[in-house]
Design an enzyme around this catalytic site. Structure first.
Site, mmCIF file in Angstrom:
data_model
loop_
_atom_site.group_PDB
_atom_site.id
_atom_site.type_symbol
_atom_site.label_atom_id
_atom_site.label_comp_id
_atom_site.label_asym_id
_atom_site.label_seq_id
_atom_site.Cartn_x
_atom_site.Cartn_y
_atom_site.Cartn_z
ATOM 1 N N LYS A 132 45.749 39.781 -70.691
ATOM 2 C CA LYS A 132 45.286 40.562 -69.514
ATOM 3 C C LYS A 132 46.308 41.437 -69.782
ATOM 4 O O LYS A 132 45.966 42.629 -69.136
ATOM 5 C CB LYS A 132 45.776 39.019 -67.853
ATOM 6 C CG LYS A 132 44.589 37.873 -68.194
ATOM 7 C CD LYS A 132 45.295 37.356 -67.004
ATOM 8 C CE LYS A 132 43.995 36.225 -67.636
ATOM 9 N NZ LYS A 132 43.974 34.526 -66.256
ATOM 10 N N GLN A 150 48.310 32.114 -63.152
ATOM 11 C CA GLN A 150 47.616 31.280 -64.194
ATOM 12 C C GLN A 150 47.900 29.598 -64.231
ATOM 13 O O GLN A 150 48.308 29.588 -63.912
ATOM 14 C CB GLN A 150 48.475 31.377 -65.680
ATOM 15 C CG GLN A 150 47.867 31.595 -66.572
ATOM 16 C CD GLN A 150 46.046 32.134 -66.908
ATOM 17 O OE1 GLN A 150 46.287 33.074 -66.381
ATOM 18 N NE2 GLN A 150 45.020 31.615 -67.631
ATOM 19 N N ASP A 172 41.960 37.104 -58.274
ATOM 20 C CA ASP A 172 41.196 36.505 -58.557
ATOM 21 C C ASP A 172 39.534 35.902 -58.153
ATOM 22 O O ASP A 172 38.932 35.605 -58.524
ATOM 23 C CB ASP A 172 41.637 35.020 -59.231
ATOM 24 C CG ASP A 172 42.175 34.947 -60.261
ATOM 25 O OD1 ASP A 172 41.558 34.998 -61.626
ATOM 26 O OD2 ASP A 172 43.770 34.124 -60.368
HETATM 27 N N1 GUN Z 1 42.520 29.948 -66.379
HETATM 28 C C1 GUN Z 1 41.523 30.400 -67.204
HETATM 29 N N2 GUN Z 1 40.904 30.817 -66.262
HETATM 30 C C2 GUN Z 1 41.503 31.919 -65.222
HETATM 31 C C3 GUN Z 1 41.210 32.188 -64.409
HETATM 32 O O1 GUN Z 1 40.529 33.253 -64.241
HETATM 33 N N3 GUN Z 1 42.039 33.022 -63.255
HETATM 34 C C4 GUN Z 1 42.929 32.049 -62.847
HETATM 35 N N4 GUN Z 1 44.215 32.642 -62.449
HETATM 36 N N5 GUN Z 1 43.600 31.168 -64.298
HETATM 37 C C5 GUN Z 1 42.941 30.673 -65.480
#
Ligand code: GUN
Length: 304
Positions: free
Chosen positions: A53, A97, A120
């Protein structure tokens, strides 16, 4: 042979689009979007995702702030950080996360994020807007998958779509987005009776269950479009021998490296039946990150 849907190439196009828009903002004297990523604890997979990211932020000109908290943090400490980021006028997007370490309540954390900064798209307000078909921040994976399917020119109107998996992150929002495009949508899951037959009805099959190689070639309708959201690591040689019968290279990697990444779909088998398939890796994974960058830009533009 099925067409391979190049998620990586499409994600690169989405990132280029974000970069162009960010550059235009900055050229107009506005600030660049800013994404705050909250990482609690030391789950190795989460560290890999967060690195991806942050790299995408660098590529698109989005500012990124990483906030790390120790694994033994309390809910109050996580909440306090979210409150601080909610109030920070310089932060456009907040991503906590997942998964959070044991003992922390991820729903409580996600519900605390200001809906306008919820890149998200997991906050109930944004989920509700999606349910109503109204604009809002939408979950990154399904929205980026829709973006790619449209770019490839797949008509969804009137088609039978089966979404395998009912998570809040992928399955449920994916089904709503397909419905919005006038597909006839079935959400199938582990309790569905005769899953192979249900999947075989699909003109578009989206697999998001997190079970390596679950979808066999015989589950796929000839000519169907197959989107594989699963990212699984297989280390078991018995399982690998079954699911990689048509993918000798994967089996070889498993034998030599002790593990290999694969999706929920048996890619080699799918390639013989489907009309188009996303690979793993290089399919939906990069799209998710591109979707996040799109959401961060959207959140920023809505705020300033
Ligand atoms: N962990 C696995 N996939 C995701 C996601 O799409 N967003 C977040 N915040 N954590 C994750």
């Amino acid at each position: 042979m099925a067409q391979i849907l190049d998620g990586k190439a499409h994600a690169d196009r989405m990132l280029a689009e974000v970069k162009t828009a960010v550059d235009a903002r900055v050229a107009a004297g506005k600030r660049a979007p800013c994404l705050a990523v909250v990482l609690v604890g030391d789950d190795p997979a989460s560290h890999v995702y967060v690195r991806g990211k942050v790299k995408a932020c660098l590529e698109t000109g989005v500012r990124s702030l990483e906030h790390r908290l120790p694994a033994n943090s309390t809910q109050a400490q996580v909440d306090a950080l979210i409150d601080q980021l909610n109030e920070d006028a310089g932060v456009d997007g907040i991503l906590v996360q997942l998964p959070l370490p044991k003992g922390l309540d991820s729903k409580q954390a996600l519900h605390r994020i200001a809906p306008a900064k919820d890149v998200d798209g997991f906050h109930p307000m944004n989920q509700g807007l999606l349910l109503e078909g109204l604009p809002g921040l939408r979950p990154c994976t399904p929205s980026a998958v829709m973006n790619m399917l449209k770019a490839y020119g797949f008509e969804m109107k009137g088609k039978r779509a089966v979404v395998l998996g009912r998570s809040e992150i992928v399955g449920k929002p994916m089904a709503l987005m397909l419905l919005e495009e006038h597909a006839t949508v079935t959400i199938a899951h582990s309790r569905t009776v005769d899953l192979p037959s249900v999947c075989r009805e699909a003109d578009l099959l989206v697999a998001a269950v997190g079970r390596p190689g679950m979808v066999e070639g015989s589950w796929i309708k000839p000519g169907a479009v197959v989107v594989d959201v699963g990212i699984n690591r297989v280390e078991d040689l018995n399982l690998g021998t079954q699911i990689f019968a048509k993918e000798p290279k994967k089996l070889e990697t498993l034998k030599t490296k002790g593990g290999v990444l694969c999706g929920d779909v048996r890619f080699g088998e799918a390639m013989e039946v489907a009309g188009a398939v996303t690979p793993v890796p290089g399919g939906v994974g990069p799209l998710t990150i591109a979707g996040l960058m799109m959401n961060t830009l959207q959140a920023c533009e809505a705020r300033s």
